[in-house]
Design an enzyme around this catalytic site. Sequence first.
Site, PDB file in Angstrom:
ATOM      1  CB  VAL A   1     -22.673  17.716  -2.255  1.00 54.94           C
ATOM      2  CG1 VAL A   1     -22.640  18.334  -3.648  1.00 54.94           C
ATOM      3  CG2 VAL A   1     -21.715  18.439  -1.305  1.00 54.94           C
TER       4      VAL A   1
ATOM      5  CB  THR B   1      -7.513  -1.409  -1.042  1.00 56.65           C
ATOM      6  OG1 THR B   1      -7.444  -0.684  -2.270  1.00 56.65           O
ATOM      7  CG2 THR B   1      -7.485  -2.898  -1.313  1.00 56.65           C
TER       8      THR B   1
ATOM      9  CE1 TYR C   1      -3.302  -2.807   0.371  1.00 51.34           C
ATOM     10  CE2 TYR C   1      -4.245  -1.508   2.150  1.00 51.34           C
ATOM     11  CZ  TYR C   1      -4.325  -2.564   1.265  1.00 51.34           C
ATOM     12  OH  TYR C   1      -5.434  -3.381   1.288  1.00 51.34           O
TER      13      TYR C   1
ATOM     14  CB  SER D   1     -20.243   5.587   0.092  1.00 52.77           C
ATOM     15  OG  SER D   1     -19.731   5.129   1.326  1.00 52.77           O
TER      16      SER D   1
ATOM     17  CE1 TYR E   1      -9.528  -6.604  -5.125  1.00 50.49           C
ATOM     18  CE2 TYR E   1      -8.466  -7.679  -3.270  1.00 50.49           C
ATOM     19  CZ  TYR E   1      -9.277  -6.682  -3.767  1.00 50.49           C
ATOM     20  OH  TYR E   1      -9.813  -5.756  -2.909  1.00 50.49           O
TER      21      TYR E   1
HETATM   22  C1  LIG Z   1     -16.304  -3.976   6.290  1.00 51.93           C
HETATM   23  C2  LIG Z   1     -15.143  -3.329   5.611  1.00 51.93           C
HETATM   24  C3  LIG Z   1     -13.938  -4.002   5.519  1.00 51.93           C
HETATM   25  C4  LIG Z   1     -12.858  -3.429   4.849  1.00 51.93           C
HETATM   26  N1  LIG Z   1     -11.664  -4.066   4.801  1.00 51.93           N
HETATM   27  C5  LIG Z   1     -10.604  -3.464   4.234  1.00 51.93           C
HETATM   28  C6  LIG Z   1      -9.313  -4.039   4.296  1.00 51.93           C
HETATM   29  O1  LIG Z   1      -9.115  -5.100   4.887  1.00 51.93           O
HETATM   30  N2  LIG Z   1      -8.278  -3.385   3.724  1.00 51.93           N
HETATM   31  C7  LIG Z   1      -8.443  -2.191   3.076  1.00 51.93           C
HETATM   32  O2  LIG Z   1      -7.473  -1.607   2.577  1.00 51.93           O
HETATM   33  N3  LIG Z   1      -9.677  -1.612   2.999  1.00 51.93           N
HETATM   34  C8  LIG Z   1     -10.735  -2.220   3.552  1.00 51.93           C
HETATM   35  N4  LIG Z   1     -11.951  -1.630   3.500  1.00 51.93           N
HETATM   36  C9  LIG Z   1     -12.168  -0.554   2.522  1.00 51.93           C
HETATM   37  C10 LIG Z   1     -11.792   0.849   2.934  1.00 51.93           C
HETATM   38  O3  LIG Z   1     -12.216   1.119   4.241  1.00 51.93           O
HETATM   39  C11 LIG Z   1     -12.465   1.789   1.933  1.00 51.93           C
HETATM   40  O4  LIG Z   1     -12.055   1.424   0.640  1.00 51.93           O
HETATM   41  C12 LIG Z   1     -12.163   3.242   2.120  1.00 51.93           C
HETATM   42  O5  LIG Z   1     -12.301   3.615   3.467  1.00 51.93           O
HETATM   43  C13 LIG Z   1     -13.085   4.060   1.219  1.00 51.93           C
HETATM   44  O6  LIG Z   1     -12.821   5.435   1.415  1.00 51.93           O
HETATM   45  P1  LIG Z   1     -13.480   6.551   0.508  1.00 51.93           P
HETATM   46  O7  LIG Z   1     -13.108   7.863   1.075  1.00 51.93           O
HETATM   47  O8  LIG Z   1     -13.143   6.301  -0.910  1.00 51.93           O
HETATM   48  O9  LIG Z   1     -15.037   6.342   0.585  1.00 51.93           O
HETATM   49  P2  LIG Z   1     -15.981   6.287   1.878  1.00 51.93           P
HETATM   50  O10 LIG Z   1     -15.237   5.820   3.030  1.00 51.93           O
HETATM   51  O11 LIG Z   1     -17.193   5.590   1.437  1.00 51.93           O
HETATM   52  O12 LIG Z   1     -16.304   7.812   2.175  1.00 51.93           O
HETATM   53  C14 LIG Z   1     -17.202   8.546   1.447  1.00 51.93           C
HETATM   54  C15 LIG Z   1     -17.755   9.620   2.394  1.00 51.93           C
HETATM   55  O13 LIG Z   1     -18.345  10.630   1.613  1.00 51.93           O
HETATM   56  C16 LIG Z   1     -19.582  10.987   2.167  1.00 51.93           C
HETATM   57  N5  LIG Z   1     -20.386  11.439   1.039  1.00 51.93           N
HETATM   58  C17 LIG Z   1     -20.549  10.791  -0.138  1.00 51.93           C
HETATM   59  N6  LIG Z   1     -21.347  11.512  -0.952  1.00 51.93           N
HETATM   60  C18 LIG Z   1     -21.664  12.632  -0.269  1.00 51.93           C
HETATM   61  C19 LIG Z   1     -22.458  13.758  -0.597  1.00 51.93           C
HETATM   62  N7  LIG Z   1     -23.074  13.843  -1.767  1.00 51.93           N
HETATM   63  N8  LIG Z   1     -22.570  14.759   0.303  1.00 51.93           N
HETATM   64  C20 LIG Z   1     -21.907  14.658   1.499  1.00 51.93           C
HETATM   65  N9  LIG Z   1     -21.169  13.599   1.875  1.00 51.93           N
HETATM   66  C21 LIG Z   1     -21.042  12.603   0.987  1.00 51.93           C
HETATM   67  C22 LIG Z   1     -20.093   9.715   2.792  1.00 51.93           C
HETATM   68  O14 LIG Z   1     -21.011   9.985   3.821  1.00 51.93           O
HETATM   69  C23 LIG Z   1     -18.817   9.085   3.320  1.00 51.93           C
HETATM   70  O15 LIG Z   1     -18.535   9.510   4.622  1.00 51.93           O
HETATM   71  C24 LIG Z   1     -13.018  -2.159   4.224  1.00 51.93           C
HETATM   72  C25 LIG Z   1     -14.210  -1.465   4.365  1.00 51.93           C
HETATM   73  C26 LIG Z   1     -15.257  -2.026   5.067  1.00 51.93           C
HETATM   74  C27 LIG Z   1     -16.515  -1.237   5.222  1.00 51.93           C
END
Ligand SMILES: Cc1cc2nc3c(=O)[nH]c(=O)nc-3n(C[C@H](O)[C@H](O)[C@H](O)COP(=O)(O)OP(=O)(O)OC[C@H]3O[C@@H](n4cnc5c(N)ncnc54)[C@H](O)[C@@H]3O)c2cc1C
Length: 545
Positions: free
Chosen positions: A251, A501, A90, A293, A202
């Site tokens: 938004v 991830t 990573y 999300s 993967y």
């Molecule tokens: C159960 C689980 C297990 C996981 N295991 C792993 C792992 O082992 N290893 C790993 O690397 N990753 C893992 N992940 C994945 C990792 O956590 C996510 O890929 C990453 O956190 C995604 O981040 P992001 O910012 O792209 O999106 P998100 O975390 O989905 O954040 C998006 C944010 O934007 C906000 N948002 C979206 N649209 C709007 C809008 N229009 N207005 C206002 N707010 C908005 C949402 O409310 C949210 O808070 C896991 C996730 C989960 C849930």
Amino acid sequence: MYFASVGLLTTKRIPMKNTDPIIPHRQIHLVGGGIASLASAAYFIRDGHIPAANIHIYEELPVAGGSLDSSGSPEKGYVMRGGRMLNFSYLCTYDLFSFIPSLTDPSVMVLDEIKAFNEKIHTHSRARVVEAGKILDVSSMEFSNRDRLDLLELMAVSESHLGIKRVNEWFAPEFFETNFWFMWDTMFAFQRWHSAVEFKRYLHRFLHEFERINTLAGVDRTPYNQFDSLALPLINWLKAAGVHFEMGVKVTNIYFKDSGEQKVAARLHMLQNEEPLETNLAADDLVLVTIGSMTADSSMGSMHSAPELITDKRDGSWLLWEAIAKHSPEFGRPFVFDNRVDESKWESFTVTSKGHLFFQLMEEFSGNTAGTGGLVTFKDSNWLMSIVLAYQPHFIGQPDDVTVFWGYGLFPDREGNFVKKRMADCSGEEILTELIGLLRFDAVRDQILESANCIPCMLPYITSQFLTRAEGDRPQVVPAGSKNLAFIGQFAEVPDDVVFTVEYSVRTAQIAVYELLKLDKKPTEMYHGGHHPGVLFDAAETMFR
Ligand SMILES: Cc1cc2nc3c(=O)[nH]c(=O)nc-3n(C[C@H](O)[C@H](O)[C@H](O)COP(=O)(O)OP(=O)(O)OC[C@H]3O[C@@H](n4cnc5c(N)ncnc54)[C@H](O)[C@@H]3O)c2cc1C
């Protein structure tokens, strides 16, 4: 081996050239408060030299961090929607956390803290897969020659050749009975109907993990849950720098005022406490949107109630993408990912217990002390349940006499083996009862249940990023012709990298910042195990193990 490469990140700094003039009044608008936006803000500050006070993060929830969440208390029960495994490969994530100070000791960086933790607590599972209450020996992958050929061919063919094929359209039915499938599938949450293209990615991206897939020895962990260890230090750093966090702001749309071929985002439409708000964008302002999300519309149950399955899109992420996708075919096709809840949902749960009884029993059963075992998967579980006992305390401030663990079931619509109900209809108590049955801990069932608070969490879109997709379903990070808009997070296209991830989201942040600011800087190079003869040799050997 890992930290030699990680170590480079902490020392190597590439001098940057900004080919765009620095525009002092330029405002940066980041939609979403997950790691994709937080990382973007950090790179705008560090590499783009944008004043932090010009950066605005809009998040509809009351806390930032997105899917990297954890909350609760010993009294009410802790909750993590997810638990994350990290990996030395990573490289974007580890770059980001090489300049973010740790929460517990600001004199060290988060990356150094992670390194030190993993040097102290090694993962080496002795109970990766359990069946009929017994630990299975899963050192053999159990591949047939046909499976080996199918795997090699999948790695060789192009993504366009695969198109929207599913994993089970590529492999023979017997492949899904191998030890390899049970371990790979539950480590990454793949289902057989998911995208063969993503599965292929993967295989390449985690080729170096093949040889230790049965011990999970290549997994890096954070000292605490990922909100406390990753999200919070980053949020604090950004707040201290002066970034504006606009919480509770959804938004709802973006108005575009295109100029010829150029797509120009001109206004953000928002809702705060149901009141409409608008922000007009000046010519040099930039907008980065986290589209979709995996944790949208998640809902919690309790020890005595099941969580609700929400499918009418109450959160903003999918609706915003649907709204802006109408503007241009370059903005992707959200319906491919947000309209197939039956293929993307599963359920997780967090168990908070007073005392150490369950941990003691699990440590005796598995031969791993908490934090050293990783995932334990119950192969014969109808729900395909897995649990992880993290190193304790897992929350900052967690009392010594409280323990917390996390688990999930990949098939929430099936009846349990012991509790004759669908997991989706079960309360936390029923889910824990099922787990006790799978472990054959029945003699102490009442003691475990009395001291525990199990909080289930339904996640309708948790594997939406794995659904079959065609080229163009995911937009480019900076779509063709976009002047000031980028897409970040799990649903923007990044060649070769793998979704689900943290790394993927951080990589989209780097790409967006460097491209929109026209910086003379490339995203952190990707680690390719296939370029290392040692990795190839070990993987080939594992195929015949
Ligand atoms: C159960 C689980 C297990 C996981 N295991 C792993 C792992 O082992 N290893 C790993 O690397 N990753 C893992 N992940 C994945 C990792 O956590 C996510 O890929 C990453 O956190 C995604 O981040 P992001 O910012 O792209 O999106 P998100 O975390 O989905 O954040 C998006 C944010 O934007 C906000 N948002 C979206 N649209 C709007 C809008 N229009 N207005 C206002 N707010 C908005 C949402 O409310 C949210 O808070 C896991 C996730 C989960 C849930």
